[in-house]
Design a protein around this motif. Structure first.
Motif, PDB file in Angstrom:
ATOM      1  N   SER A 280       0.825  -1.202   0.000  1.00 27.59           N
ATOM      2  CA  SER A 280       0.000   0.000   0.000  1.00 27.59           C
ATOM      3  C   SER A 280       0.862   1.256   0.000  1.00 27.59           C
ATOM      4  CB  SER A 280      -0.930  -0.004   1.219  1.00 27.59           C
ATOM      5  OG  SER A 280      -1.760   1.139   1.223  1.00 27.59           O
TER       6      SER A 280
ATOM      7  N   SER B 160       2.443   2.070  -3.328  1.00 29.79           N
ATOM      8  CA  SER B 160       1.551   2.598  -4.359  1.00 29.79           C
ATOM      9  C   SER B 160       1.459   4.120  -4.328  1.00 29.79           C
ATOM     10  CB  SER B 160       0.153   1.988  -4.198  1.00 29.79           C
ATOM     11  OG  SER B 160      -0.460   2.392  -2.992  1.00 29.79           O
TER      12      SER B 160
ATOM     13  N   GLN C 262       1.519   0.136  -9.449  1.00 30.31           N
ATOM     14  CA  GLN C 262       0.703  -1.071  -9.575  1.00 30.31           C
ATOM     15  C   GLN C 262       1.548  -2.335  -9.575  1.00 30.31           C
ATOM     16  OE1 GLN C 262      -2.046  -0.951 -12.838  1.00 30.31           O
ATOM     17  NE2 GLN C 262      -2.887   1.041 -12.286  1.00 30.31           N
TER      18      GLN C 262
ATOM     19  N   THR D  92      -3.102   1.164  -3.417  1.00 29.29           N
ATOM     20  CA  THR D  92      -3.484  -0.212  -3.096  1.00 29.29           C
ATOM     21  C   THR D  92      -4.318  -0.219  -1.824  1.00 29.29           C
ATOM     22  OG1 THR D  92      -1.475  -1.099  -4.106  1.00 29.29           O
ATOM     23  CG2 THR D  92      -2.600  -2.500  -2.502  1.00 29.29           C
TER      24      THR D  92
END
Length: 442
Positions: free
Chosen positions: A71, A74, A227, A384
């Motif tokens: 996370s 991202s 990603q 994310t």
């Protein structure tokens, strides 16, 4: 200005040649080194048939850490990884210490891995590993890695990816050949074990899962990093957990004399005869050298980058006049890794490496709220997701805190020494920079 992390001048010069598959291989190579060749024996020795199931338990727990990192990753598209995360949230000093802890984790990993490599090689040659022989071999192996990297390694990423495949194929072959040996009693433990050395075992198991953060540093050279890197992290950790578990559970069922320092050699001999031992040694050599080479390529660039940004003395940023490599940083890494390698065993060095990284992981995980707060709406929308808000990061912190509480006094003493060394370098550099600035002003 967007709150997303922008590319600086150096990042703009980097080519984004790393795709999703290559990023996944970087995760796999960063994690799978010596641990897979030494861990099964340690697990069975400590926990019997229940040992392999500890891989599943800790794999599930470490997913909380990896998911949180996915996370955080991202939000970034530039080189830096954990150092950038901590720096963005807490400032340059915390960013430096985070990078320094991860650097120490990598140095101790080289020391641990080369010890396992020597165990496998000497076992195959039937040579008694005296301290003199071990010291000479450690010097030759680490010295060769340093020399090769000072002279430069062409197409290093491609070579490491090939090495990763070569080291995994024999392990997968062992798993397939061992399937007929599986029995219900050899797969499902009838009783829970008692752990006489629980604290050391926790850090050694987690050692098998650390190293994934190396792929984060390559964000500036990864295609669509916001990603691809999160996908590579999450997919990679599931694959790694499965491989570790299958290797460990088949080892329990195939080998009768359990708990040796070279468990996969024993397994290879049972399944394929003497040639099996040779194949596993070759796989171990490729695995450990590939992992160590990746570290020797990446870790010196950390101290080099810290010198470039002014956190470490300029000495670390010196470039070799002929080979155009950060020679001083590479030499420093080699000397420190050698000293650590001759001073401890695989278990101790693995625990020290895990402890350093767990502390750095905590810093990175708790940086998430500050990073999210500084991000713009578009970045937040495309990040994310973390189901349950901060539930997963809280679990991640709890896992890391639990792990570091398992360290003994000797681990903490060495860790305090590492942090003190980093602090001395950082503040000494700041002091001399101030003197230089004052002199120039005058």
């Amino acid at each position: 200005m967007s709150d997303d992390v922008r590319s600086n001048g150096n990042d703009a010069k980097l080519k984004r040649d790393i795709g999703l598959f290559a990023a996944g291989l970087l995760v796999l190579n960063g994690v799978v080194g010596a641990g897979i060749f030494g861990l099964p024996g340690k697990l069975v020795e400590a926990a019997g048939v229940f040992g392999p199931w500890l891989i599943i338990i800790f794999g599930i727990l470490i997913i909380s850490v990896v998911w949180t990192f996915a996370s955080i990753a991202s939000y970034f598209n530039t080189t830096g990884g954990p150092v950038a995360y901590a720096n963005r949230a807490f400032g340059p000093l915390v960013g430096f210490q985070t990078g320094w802890l991860l650097y120490i984790g990598r140095v101790t990993a080289i020391a641990a891995n080369t010890n396992v490599l020597i165990d496998y090689a000497l076992d195959l040659a039937e040579i008694i590993p005296t301290e003199t022989i071990r010291g000479m071999l450690l010097f030759l192996i680490i010295g060769a890695l340093v020399a090769i990297n000072i002279m430069g390694v062409k197409k290093a990423v491609g070579a490491i990816n090939v090495i990763t495949l070569v080291k995994i194929l024999p392990v997968i072959t062992l798993i397939i050949l061992a399937v007929p040996y599986l029995t219900p009693e050899g797969v499902l433990p009838s009783n829970l074990p008692t752990f006489d050395e629980w604290s050391g075992l926790v850090l050694v198991i987690l050692y098998a899962f650390v190293g994934f953060e190396g792929a984060l540093v390559t964000a500036g050279e990864t295609k669509n990093p916001k990603q691809n890197i999160p996908r590579a992290l999450i997919t990679g950790i599931f694959v790694i957990t499965a491989i570790y578990f299958l290797v460990s559970i088949t080892y329990v069922n195939v080998v009768t004399d359990l708990g040796s320092d070279t468990p996969l050699i024993d397994m290879g001999e049972v399944l394929m005869g003497p040639i099996g031992a040779v194949i596993i040694v070759i796989a171990a050599i490729f695995s450990i050298l590939g992992n160590a080479t990746a570290i020797v390529i990446a870790a010196p660039r950390m101290t080099f980058a810290m010198a470039e940004e002014g956190s470490l003395p300029k000495w670390f940023g010196k470039i070799h006049h002929k080979y155009a490599t950060p020679a001083n940083s590479i030499l420093f890494l080699g000397v420190l890794a050698f000293l650590l390698a001759i001073s401890g065993t695989f278990l101790y060095l693995a625990a020290a490496s895990t402890l350093a990284r767990m502390i750095a992981y905590i810093i990175c995980v708790i940086s998430l709220p500050a990073i999210r707060k500084k991000a713009d709406e578009e970045t937040l929308r495309n990040a994310t997701p973390l189901p349950g808000g901060y539930v997963i990061p809280v679990i991640a912190v709890a896992v890391c805190v639990f792990a570091i509480t398992q360290a003994d006094a000797k681990n903490w003493l060495y860790m305090a020494g590492f942090i003190a060394l980093g602090s001395v370098l950082y503040f000494a550099n700041s002091y001399f920079k101030k003197i230089e600035q004052d002199t120039n002003t005058d």
